[in-house]
Design a protein around this motif. Structure first.
Motif, PDB file in Angstrom:
ATOM      1  N   GLU A 138       0.810  -1.211   0.000  1.00  0.00           N
ATOM      2  CA  GLU A 138       0.000   0.000   0.000  1.00  0.00           C
ATOM      3  C   GLU A 138       0.850   1.270   0.000  1.00  0.00           C
ATOM      4  OE1 GLU A 138      -1.625   3.428   1.974  1.00  0.00           O
ATOM      5  OE2 GLU A 138      -0.286   2.014   2.986  1.00  0.00           O
ATOM      6  N   TRP A 139       2.032   1.227   0.617  1.00  0.00           N
ATOM      7  CA  TRP A 139       2.890   2.413   0.733  1.00  0.00           C
ATOM      8  C   TRP A 139       3.721   2.674  -0.531  1.00  0.00           C
ATOM      9  CZ3 TRP A 139       7.631   0.573  -0.237  1.00  0.00           C
ATOM     10  CH2 TRP A 139       7.909  -0.745   0.129  1.00  0.00           C
ATOM     11  N   THR A 147       0.096  -9.155  -0.804  1.00  0.00           N
ATOM     12  CA  THR A 147       0.851  -8.158  -0.061  1.00  0.00           C
ATOM     13  C   THR A 147       1.433  -8.769   1.201  1.00  0.00           C
ATOM     14  OG1 THR A 147       0.784  -5.852   0.723  1.00  0.00           O
ATOM     15  CG2 THR A 147      -1.069  -7.267   1.355  1.00  0.00           C
ATOM     16  N   LYS A 148       2.317  -8.018   1.834  1.00  0.00           N
ATOM     17  CA  LYS A 148       2.818  -8.392   3.155  1.00  0.00           C
ATOM     18  C   LYS A 148       2.918  -7.109   3.969  1.00  0.00           C
ATOM     19  CE  LYS A 148       7.585  -8.616   1.429  1.00  0.00           C
ATOM     20  NZ  LYS A 148       8.706  -9.531   1.192  1.00  0.00           N
ATOM     21  N   HIS A 149       2.672  -7.223   5.242  1.00  0.00           N
ATOM     22  CA  HIS A 149       2.646  -6.038   6.088  1.00  0.00           C
ATOM     23  C   HIS A 149       4.070  -5.642   6.496  1.00  0.00           C
ATOM     24  CE1 HIS A 149      -1.539  -5.980   5.833  1.00  0.00           C
ATOM     25  NE2 HIS A 149      -1.857  -6.713   6.870  1.00  0.00           N
ATOM     26  N   THR A 150       4.526  -4.528   5.927  1.00  0.00           N
ATOM     27  CA  THR A 150       5.825  -3.955   6.270  1.00  0.00           C
ATOM     28  C   THR A 150       5.654  -2.447   6.343  1.00  0.00           C
ATOM     29  OG1 THR A 150       6.429  -3.738   3.947  1.00  0.00           O
ATOM     30  CG2 THR A 150       7.118  -5.766   5.045  1.00  0.00           C
ATOM     31  N   GLN A 156       2.343  -0.984   7.324  1.00  0.00           N
ATOM     32  CA  GLN A 156       1.142  -1.331   6.554  1.00  0.00           C
ATOM     33  C   GLN A 156       0.253  -2.231   7.410  1.00  0.00           C
ATOM     34  OE1 GLN A 156       1.009  -2.404   2.212  1.00  0.00           O
ATOM     35  NE2 GLN A 156       0.524  -4.408   3.051  1.00  0.00           N
ATOM     36  N   THR A 157      -1.039  -1.976   7.372  1.00  0.00           N
ATOM     37  CA  THR A 157      -2.007  -2.747   8.148  1.00  0.00           C
ATOM     38  C   THR A 157      -3.153  -3.193   7.237  1.00  0.00           C
ATOM     39  OG1 THR A 157      -3.303  -0.781   8.690  1.00  0.00           O
ATOM     40  CG2 THR A 157      -1.521  -1.381  10.229  1.00  0.00           C
TER      41      THR A 157
END
Length: 197
Positions: free
Chosen positions: A93-94, A123-126, A129-130
């Motif tokens: 997302e970022w 995606t993966k949360h990094t 990111q939530t």
């Protein structure tokens, strides 16, 4: 021809990247490997090694995604989508490039679903990111695609040679990986060729 030239490593990288964009994978592998062998400490060699990993999956059976959970509904599995053309879109997302590519892929999903196209965002949360940020982006951009969140360990990124985002993978109707590159490199014309094969 001029291995001691200060631009030799960059030239090898450029030729390899151009061949990869043209789907001449043998030439791309050859030139990336020449770069790695001839200039192992050059800054481009690290990227060339990653690109060789990505190119190495072409022609292989696609492994199943290792999903922790889904955002926006439950998505399809690779096994359940056999007989269709699958586009995996690895994104975050970022990432500004991802934010441009994902709405385009969602349009493809609408346009080509009847021809057997399945788009799976992964995606993966990094970087903070939530689920909430991903869901907001999907809703704000009218992207009606369930998004897979990778399981811990990021096995799917490793399986598909993904070291940076955005990254695209196309899996043919037979379940084999037939294309791997930046999603922007996949044109409408090329996608239509794949769908019509």
């Amino acid at each position: 021809k001029y291995p001691d030239h200060p631009m030799a490593a960059s030239a090898l990288y450029s030729v390899a990247s151009s061949a990869w964009a043209d789907e001449d994978t043998d030439t791309a592998k050859d030139y990336f490997q020449r770069l790695v062998n001839g200039y192992p400490t050059h800054s481009r060699s690290k990227r060339a090694r990653k690109n060789l990993e990505a190119l190495g999956i072409i022609g292989n059976d696609a492994p199943e995604l290792a999903v922790d959970h889904w955002i926006g509904g439950t998505g399809p599995t690779i096994a359940d989508s056999k007989g269709k053309v699958i586009v995996l879109a690895f994104w975050n997302e970022w990432c500004p490039h991802c934010r441009r590519e994902l709405p385009h892929l969602a349009e493809w999903s609408k346009k080509y679903a009847s021809q057997g196209l399945v788009i799976i965002p992964v995606t993966k949360h990094t970087k903070s990111q939530t689920d909430e940020k991903v869901e907001k982006f999907l809703v704000d951009n009218n992207i009606a695609l369930p998004c897979a969140v990778e399981a811990a360990g990021y096995k799917s990124s490793s399986d598909f040679g993904v070291s940076g985002v955005p990254a695209g993978v196309v899996i043919g109707r037979d379940g084999k990986v037939i294309w791997r590159n930046h999603p922007a490199q996949l044109s409408d014309e090329r996608l239509e060729q794949i769908l019509n094969q």
